[in-house]
Structure formats: structure tokens, C-alpha cells
Write an enzyme that holds these catalytic residues in place. Structure first.
Site, PDB file in Angstrom:
ATOM      1  N   SER A 147       1.841 -29.081  46.232  1.00 25.59           N
ATOM      2  CA  SER A 147       2.324 -27.724  45.970  1.00 25.59           C
ATOM      3  C   SER A 147       1.572 -27.135  44.790  1.00 25.59           C
ATOM      4  O   SER A 147       1.068 -27.876  43.929  1.00 25.59           O
ATOM      5  CB  SER A 147       3.826 -27.751  45.651  1.00 25.59           C
ATOM      6  OG  SER A 147       4.279 -26.485  45.197  1.00 25.59           O
ATOM      7  N   TYR A 181      11.471 -31.057  40.657  1.00 28.07           N
ATOM      8  CA  TYR A 181      10.595 -30.916  41.826  1.00 28.07           C
ATOM      9  C   TYR A 181       9.112 -30.969  41.448  1.00 28.07           C
ATOM     10  O   TYR A 181       8.329 -31.673  42.095  1.00 28.07           O
ATOM     11  CB  TYR A 181      10.919 -29.585  42.509  1.00 28.07           C
ATOM     12  CG  TYR A 181      10.014 -29.187  43.646  1.00 28.07           C
ATOM     13  CD1 TYR A 181      10.146 -29.754  44.914  1.00 28.07           C
ATOM     14  CD2 TYR A 181       9.044 -28.193  43.470  1.00 28.07           C
ATOM     15  CE1 TYR A 181       9.338 -29.362  45.962  1.00 28.07           C
ATOM     16  CE2 TYR A 181       8.224 -27.792  44.520  1.00 28.07           C
ATOM     17  CZ  TYR A 181       8.374 -28.377  45.756  1.00 28.07           C
ATOM     18  OH  TYR A 181       7.564 -27.975  46.801  1.00 28.07           O
ATOM     19  N   LYS A 212       5.657 -33.207  43.017  1.00 28.49           N
ATOM     20  CA  LYS A 212       4.493 -32.650  43.691  1.00 28.49           C
ATOM     21  C   LYS A 212       3.204 -32.979  42.946  1.00 28.49           C
ATOM     22  O   LYS A 212       2.149 -33.169  43.569  1.00 28.49           O
ATOM     23  CB  LYS A 212       4.666 -31.141  43.861  1.00 28.49           C
ATOM     24  CG  LYS A 212       5.728 -30.790  44.908  1.00 28.49           C
ATOM     25  CD  LYS A 212       5.400 -31.438  46.248  1.00 28.49           C
ATOM     26  CE  LYS A 212       6.359 -31.041  47.348  1.00 28.49           C
ATOM     27  NZ  LYS A 212       5.985 -31.647  48.654  1.00 28.49           N
TER      28      LYS A 212
END
Length: 253
Positions: A143, A156, A160
Site C-alpha cells: 500500500s 495498518y 503494509k
């Protein structure tokens, strides 16, 4: 037909980016195995799309965070199609939450799904490719969040960044086996992960205004880049990261 007669495995393949990658792989000539947690009727829709393109498809249900799920998925694909040529690690979650009161279980689950799941699945697919002896391609969906922060994504963004780093290390570890490992870094793509966050018209307009191409991404915007990295057109590309973000990252710099 960049993936003609290849076998492609995709985690998180019942919706969003994973579904788009699965369908595009079939359009490019591949048979496809998708893995999802609670796939059900949604997964069956993807299977039907693939079969309508004249390719074979299977769905395997399971928790990507569970170690045993990885081997189960690979074994099912080999039983159905005989081998594994391409593995796409896509499954991920992002339950938006503030940092200071982040529930431990939310952090733990996000790490387990996004990073541990990617690790276990990549390992199982790589072992099958090594066993086959003719190389392969692994593509992980990282990401833009691997490169920039997010106030409500403190759980998060590290996962990533970890997925991107995993592909770099695997490129080194698996190069001698002819297995290429790369990652794609999507920007803001309209999926189930962010649909609630972007339901606010003002928030959506703000996000769109940060993107030079002037629009949010769609899941099928990832199909072509993933297929490219999986295909022989990228036969000398490994350990690389491809931004697929409409220019957002360079605009944020």
C-alpha cells in the site's frame, strides 16, 4: 494473453482488488484459485466471471491468519490444476481506529491477517514453486501506506511496510530458484475496506483533490500492474515496488 495456461493463486480473492486481479488473470489466460474468509456467494460470482472467460477456477475458504490455511490453499490449487505459477498475496483488513485507545485485539488481528497471513501464504506457495523446479512469480499487495502515515491506521501501516519488506527479502531468498518477488503499492482504492470512511462526500472530495489523475482508484486499476509483474514481461524485475496511486505519493511529497 500474458498468463496463458498459468495457474494463479490469489488471497482475498472474493472481492475488491483480489477479485479484480483474479478476473484479469483469467482474461490473460490463467486458471485461478481464490482464497477468502467467508467468501460464500460473493466468491461464487468471481468464479462465474472467470469461467465465463473460458478458464477454470476454484474457491478455498479459510482464515488467512491461520498457519494451516496456507498449505490447505496451495494443496487445493495443485490438486485442481497441477501446479502453482503465480501467487498474489492480497488479503488484508483495516479497521480504522485512533492510536491512543487502540484495542489490543484490533492490533493483533490486523497484524495476523495482513502480515502473518502474507508470510505463511507466501512461504507455502514458494515451497511449491521450488518443488516444481521451474521458478515462478509472487506479487504482494502492499500500500501507499507503507510509505506514508495515517492517523487512524497506526496498526495498518506497519503491516503494509512489512509486506513490502517481505517481498524484498524473499526476492533475495528465492532468486536462486528463479522465483521473482515484487509488490504493488495501491493508493486510495474504492473497496470494502474504506467504503464507510469515504461515504462522506467532503472526505471523498478531499481525497480526490490530492490525486493528480483526479479520481479515486477502482479495484480493476490493479489488475494490469499485477499481471505485468506476474508475467514474463517483467522477467528481470524482482524486489521492486510499483506505486499504483494515480500520482498521490509524488503529490504528497
Amino acid at each position: 494473453m500474458l498468463l496463458e495456461n498459468k495457474v494463479v493463486l490469489v488471497t482475498g480473492g472474493s472481492r475488491g482488488i483480489g477479485a479484480a486481479v483474479a478476473v484479469e488473470s483469467a482474461r490473460q489466460g490463467a486458471d485461478v484459485a481464490i482464497h477468502s474468509n467467508r467468501g460464500g456467494e460473493v466468491a461464487e460470482e468471481v468464479i462465474r466471471e472467470i469461467e465465463a472467460l473460458g478458464r477454470r477456477a476454484i474457491h478455498v475458504e479459510g482464515d488467512v491468519a491461520a498457519f494451516e490455511s496456507a498449505q490447505t490453499f496451495v494443496d487445493a490449487a495443485v490438486e485442481a490444476f497441477g501446479r502453482v505459477d503465480v501467487f498474489v498475496s492480497n488479503a488484508g483488513i483495516c479497521p480504522f481506529h485512533a492510536f491512543l485507545d487502540m484495542p489490543p485485539e484490533t492490533l493483533k488481528r490486523t497484524m495476523e491477517v495482513n502480515l502473518h497471513g502474507a508470510y505463511f501464504m507466501t512461504q507455502a506457495a514458494a515451497n511449491q514453486m521450488v518443488k516444481q523446479g521451474n521458478g515462478g512469480s509472487i506479487v504482494a499487495v502492499s500500500s501507499i501506506s507503507a510509505l506514508v502515515g495515517g492517523e487512524y491506521q497506526t496498526h495498518y501501516t506497519p503491516t503494509k511496510a512489512g509486506v513490502h519488506s517481505l517481498m524484498q527479502s524473499c526476492a533475495i531468498a528465492l532468486g536462486k530458484h528463479g522465483i521473482r518477488c515484487n509488490s504493488v503499492l495501491p493508493g486510495t482504492i474504492l473497496t470494502d475496506i474504506n467504503k464507510d470512511d469515504l461515504a462522506d462526500p467532503k472526505k471523498r472530495e478531499y481525497m480526490e483533490n490530492r490525486i493528480p489523475l483526479g479520481r479515486l482508484g477502482q479495484p480493476d486499476d490493479l489488475g494490469g500492474p499485477v499481471v505485468f509483474l506476474a508475467s514474463d514481461l517483467a522477467k528481470y524485475v524482482t524486489g521492486a515496488a510499483l506505486l499504483v496511486d494515480g500520482g498521490m505519493f509524488v503529490n504528497l511529497q
